[in-house]
Design a protein around this motif. Structure first.
Motif, PDB file in Angstrom:
ATOM      1  N   PHE A 168     -17.319  91.129  33.101  1.00 29.88           N
ATOM      2  CA  PHE A 168     -17.481  90.847  31.602  1.00 29.88           C
ATOM      3  C   PHE A 168     -17.212  89.564  31.020  1.00 29.88           C
ATOM      4  CE2 PHE A 168     -15.946  91.240  27.118  1.00 29.88           C
ATOM      5  CZ  PHE A 168     -17.179  91.715  26.632  1.00 29.88           C
ATOM      6  N   GLU A 170     -18.056  87.128  32.656  1.00 28.33           N
ATOM      7  CA  GLU A 170     -19.196  86.266  33.032  1.00 28.33           C
ATOM      8  C   GLU A 170     -20.334  86.849  32.286  1.00 28.33           C
ATOM      9  OE1 GLU A 170     -19.194  83.970  35.355  1.00 28.33           O
ATOM     10  OE2 GLU A 170     -17.006  84.023  35.582  1.00 28.33           O
ATOM     11  N   TYR A 171     -20.287  87.790  31.728  1.00 27.45           N
ATOM     12  CA  TYR A 171     -21.553  88.224  30.945  1.00 27.45           C
ATOM     13  C   TYR A 171     -21.235  87.580  29.704  1.00 27.45           C
ATOM     14  CZ  TYR A 171     -23.845  91.424  34.170  1.00 27.45           C
ATOM     15  OH  TYR A 171     -24.752  91.858  35.039  1.00 27.45           O
ATOM     16  N   TYR A 172     -20.028  87.686  29.268  1.00 27.70           N
ATOM     17  CA  TYR A 172     -19.649  86.950  27.894  1.00 27.70           C
ATOM     18  C   TYR A 172     -20.361  85.477  27.769  1.00 27.70           C
ATOM     19  CZ  TYR A 172     -16.729  85.353  24.014  1.00 27.70           C
ATOM     20  OH  TYR A 172     -16.239  84.774  23.019  1.00 27.70           O
ATOM     21  N   SER A 174     -22.483  84.011  29.691  1.00 26.11           N
ATOM     22  CA  SER A 174     -24.038  84.085  30.150  1.00 26.11           C
ATOM     23  C   SER A 174     -24.592  84.585  28.662  1.00 26.11           C
ATOM     24  CB  SER A 174     -24.274  85.071  30.989  1.00 26.11           C
ATOM     25  OG  SER A 174     -25.511  85.109  30.910  1.00 26.11           O
ATOM     26  N   PHE A 175     -24.187  85.177  27.701  1.00 21.46           N
ATOM     27  CA  PHE A 175     -24.626  85.828  26.578  1.00 21.46           C
ATOM     28  C   PHE A 175     -24.554  84.657  25.672  1.00 21.46           C
ATOM     29  CE2 PHE A 175     -23.775  87.368  22.239  1.00 21.46           C
ATOM     30  CZ  PHE A 175     -24.988  88.358  22.107  1.00 21.46           C
TER      31      PHE A 175
END
Length: 217
Positions: A168, A170-172, A174-175
């Motif tokens: 999560f 890493e996606y945070y 990236s976002f």
């Protein structure tokens, strides 16, 4: 050169290439820089030829090949020159704490590191406009995201998340990194009408804004 070809490579240009040896070399490289930007804006990166560069810069082909082996190396030289200076901001950005950033958001006075970062981006606005525009280099946009935006987002994470990121997290990263790249790109491509301090303040506001909250700066 294909649009999908990554022109950015740390090994492509040596450190000695980044530092002009004398005024004559600096003058030739500045002429090539201006020519490269002009041609990229007018025709797009893929359409540029060595002949076009030499004619526009007012130099002969021998002079060009004394500096660079081909167009790709010229592109890499200009991109790395900017990215290396942006990388120098990494320690300053990384040293920012969430508490410091939150305090700055309350006073609406962004940290000096963020202001200086936008000042540097603004000083390279003509080159960045060409690189980030429709006729530019998509690989540079990805490199800018990694060098600048990802580091800004990581700096606001708690230490435990920075050291042990979950899926999560890493996606945070990236976002929000992609969002900040969009902010920088819009600023550059629309003419940099806002000051460096205004852009730093906008970035701070975007970081702490809550769902349903007023979107006024």
């Amino acid at each position: 050169m294909s649009k999908n070809h990554s022109a950015y490579s740390v090994e492509a240009v040596t450190e000695s290439d980044i530092i002009p040896l004398d005024k004559r070399i600096a003058k030739s490289r500045e002429a090539l820089r201006c020519a490269f930007i002009s041609l990229m804006e007018e025709h797009g990166l893929d359409a540029i030829t060595i002949h076009d560069l030499c004619t526009t810069a007012g130099i002969n082909r021998t002079t060009f090949y004394n500096h660079f082996k081909d167009k790709d190396q010229l592109l890499s030289y200009f991109e790395q020159d900017v990215l290396k200076r942006l990388e120098a901001f990494q320690p300053r950005i990384a040293s920012l704490s969430v508490a410091e950033l939150f305090a700055c958001s309350l006073t609406k006075r962004p940290p000096h590191a963020l202001i200086d970062l936008f000042a540097l981006l603004g000083s390279e606005g003509d080159l960045l406009h060409a690189l980030l525009g429709d006729g530019g280099d998509p690989a540079f946009s990805r490199a800018l995201n990694e060098v600048v935006c990802v580091n800004i987002v990581r700096s606001v994470l708690h230490k435990k998340y920075r050291e042990h990121p979950s899926v999560f997290v890493e996606y945070y990263i990236s976002f929000y990194a992609t969002a900040y790249l969009g902010v920088i790109t819009r600023w550059i491509l629309t003419g940099r009408h806002e000051s460096a301090e205004e852009m730093a303040r906008i970035c701070m506001r975007l970081l702490f804004i809550r769902p349903g909250e007023s979107i006024r700066l």
